[in-house]
Motif scaffolding. Structure first.
Motif, PDB file in Angstrom:
ATOM      1  N   ASP A 133       0.850  -1.180   0.000  1.00  0.00           N
ATOM      2  CA  ASP A 133       0.000   0.000   0.000  1.00  0.00           C
ATOM      3  C   ASP A 133       0.890   1.235   0.000  1.00  0.00           C
ATOM      4  O   ASP A 133       2.101   1.154   0.236  1.00  0.00           O
ATOM      5  CB  ASP A 133      -0.986   0.008   1.184  1.00  0.00           C
ATOM      6  N   ALA A 134       0.287   2.374  -0.284  1.00  0.00           N
ATOM      7  CA  ALA A 134       1.065   3.602  -0.441  1.00  0.00           C
ATOM      8  C   ALA A 134       1.764   4.000   0.854  1.00  0.00           C
ATOM      9  O   ALA A 134       2.877   4.543   0.829  1.00  0.00           O
ATOM     10  CB  ALA A 134       0.151   4.731  -0.915  1.00  0.00           C
ATOM     11  N   VAL A 135       1.132   3.727   1.999  1.00  0.00           N
ATOM     12  CA  VAL A 135       1.698   4.156   3.280  1.00  0.00           C
ATOM     13  C   VAL A 135       2.982   3.398   3.601  1.00  0.00           C
ATOM     14  O   VAL A 135       4.024   3.992   3.878  1.00  0.00           O
ATOM     15  CB  VAL A 135       0.668   3.968   4.418  1.00  0.00           C
ATOM     16  N   SER A 136       2.926   2.059   3.574  1.00  0.00           N
ATOM     17  CA  SER A 136       4.107   1.271   3.929  1.00  0.00           C
ATOM     18  C   SER A 136       5.207   1.407   2.884  1.00  0.00           C
ATOM     19  O   SER A 136       6.396   1.494   3.212  1.00  0.00           O
ATOM     20  CB  SER A 136       3.735  -0.200   4.127  1.00  0.00           C
ATOM     21  N   LEU A 137       4.836   1.451   1.610  1.00  0.00           N
ATOM     22  CA  LEU A 137       5.832   1.617   0.555  1.00  0.00           C
ATOM     23  C   LEU A 137       6.469   2.999   0.638  1.00  0.00           C
ATOM     24  O   LEU A 137       7.696   3.143   0.530  1.00  0.00           O
ATOM     25  CB  LEU A 137       5.184   1.409  -0.811  1.00  0.00           C
ATOM     26  N   GLY A 138       5.642   4.004   0.848  1.00  0.00           N
ATOM     27  CA  GLY A 138       6.163   5.365   0.963  1.00  0.00           C
ATOM     28  C   GLY A 138       7.102   5.533   2.134  1.00  0.00           C
ATOM     29  O   GLY A 138       8.121   6.234   2.039  1.00  0.00           O
ATOM     30  N   ALA A 139       6.786   4.874   3.256  1.00  0.00           N
ATOM     31  CA  ALA A 139       7.648   4.974   4.438  1.00  0.00           C
ATOM     32  C   ALA A 139       9.033   4.420   4.154  1.00  0.00           C
ATOM     33  O   ALA A 139      10.052   5.009   4.539  1.00  0.00           O
ATOM     34  CB  ALA A 139       7.014   4.218   5.605  1.00  0.00           C
ATOM     35  N   ALA A 140       9.090   3.278   3.467  1.00  0.00           N
ATOM     36  CA  ALA A 140      10.383   2.675   3.138  1.00  0.00           C
ATOM     37  C   ALA A 140      11.183   3.567   2.197  1.00  0.00           C
ATOM     38  O   ALA A 140      12.396   3.755   2.369  1.00  0.00           O
ATOM     39  CB  ALA A 140      10.172   1.298   2.524  1.00  0.00           C
ATOM     40  N   LEU A 141      10.508   4.142   1.211  1.00  0.00           N
ATOM     41  CA  LEU A 141      11.210   4.982   0.239  1.00  0.00           C
ATOM     42  C   LEU A 141      11.670   6.299   0.868  1.00  0.00           C
ATOM     43  O   LEU A 141      12.754   6.801   0.553  1.00  0.00           O
ATOM     44  CB  LEU A 141      10.307   5.250  -0.960  1.00  0.00           C
TER      45      LEU A 141
END
Length: 321
Positions: free
Chosen positions: A38-46
């Motif tokens: 999802d955008a939240v978990s992926l965005g956090a990693a990036l």
């Protein structure tokens, strides 16, 4: 008693800012991100990668990761990916990357915590150690001078005395990795005297004696203490409690998960605190984030993991020498 100081905007996140700055000075932490779909978990990693905190490995179904990236307009072209069919396999393959030395930490994506932890504690393929696995919140409370570690509010539901011994030691080890000047552990209960009718007070007294006998090391342990006289010097003085911990605790050990969860959420929603989450006791740090976490909290969780991993590397080298 000390009257809480109003939250000042310029004090928000200042403790986390120091943690993030310290972690940025280290080598990027190789992190297997389990099921960032999802955008939240992926965005956090990036975001953590862009800040120089981590080097993420995205472990999950390629189509779902690509869809999450497209929905949030995120560029994942240069990020390593490990393909899986579903979240269960994502957890297993993320753990496998650690076991084979290709990752130095785990990060929870959009799968359930129990699913990730199930792979971590698997007897033959997981990341168990002799230490009990436990969770710590590293809390930045704007009105409180020092960062507070609250444990355990996420993993151990009703820990017995032996498990609490491990929980305390994990928290002390984390505090030392975060360069706390002196880990001061308050074993919390509803009161500061030992009462046979309140089991948590008896366990607190036992933990203190275990620290006296060297079964818990690296910090100063006292309890039972009520929350007020654990963190407020005025409250401790009113109760005539003489202790290097009372009124000055920076590690709060709760009786059970329910108490810990309520304490952490009270600080978050009533005192404007941020709560970076980390799991200890496995072979590597495990970054647990929530969909409700702020960007700063997510970055702080990665910073905490990086500093902990560095401390573990240093300790391992010292043993080898």
């Amino acid at each position: 008693m000390t009257v809480p100081v109003p939250v000042q905007p310029d004090r928000r996140h200042e403790k986390y800012d120091r943690l993030i700055a310290a972690a940025r000075a280290l080598t990027k932490l190789r992190v297997a991100v389990a099921h960032p779909c999802d955008a939240v978990s992926l965005g956090a990693a990036l975001e953590a990668a862009q800040l120089g905190l981590i080097e993420p490995i995205l472990v999950g179904p390629p189509a779902k990761i690509a869809a999450a990236a497209a929905a949030a307009n995120l560029d994942i072209g240069d990020i390593r990916q490990v393909a899986t069919a579903h979240s269960h396999e994502s957890a297993e393959k993320a753990v496998a990357l650690v076991r084979c030395g290709e990752a130095d930490a785990l990060m929870k994506g959009s799968l359930h915590t129990d699913e990730l932890m199930g792979a971590v504690v698997a007897r033959d393929t997981g990341l168990r150690t002799a230490r009990r696995i436990s969770h710590c919140f590293v809390m930045d409370v704007p009105t409180h001078e020092d960062a507070l570690i609250v444990t355990d509010a996420a993993i151990n539901i009703a820990p017995a005395l032996e498990e609490k011994c491990h929980i305390v030691q994990n928290a002390i080890d984390l505090a030392r990795a975060l360069k706390f000047e002196e880990p001061r552990v308050a074993i919390l209960s509803a009161m500061e005297t030992v009462n046979p009718s309140v089991p948590s007070t008896i366990e607190a007294a036992a933990l203190c004696k275990m620290a006296d006998r060297g079964q818990i090391t690296g910090g100063v342990v006292d309890g039972p203490l009520a929350l007020d006289n654990a963190i407020d010097l005025g409250s401790a003085e009113i109760k005539h409690i003489t202790s290097p911990v009372a009124g000055r605790a920076n590690i709060l050990v709760v009786p059970d998960l329910e108490a810990g969860n309520m304490l952490a959420k009270s600080l978050t929603f009533l005192a404007g605190a941020d709560a970076a989450g980390i799991v200890l006791g496995a072979r590597v740090p495990i970054i647990l984030t929530s969909r409700a976490d702020s960007k700063t909290t997510r970055l702080a969780s990665c910073a905490v993991a990086s500093l902990l991993a560095e401390a573990q590397r240093v300790a391992k080298k010292a043993v080898e020498v």
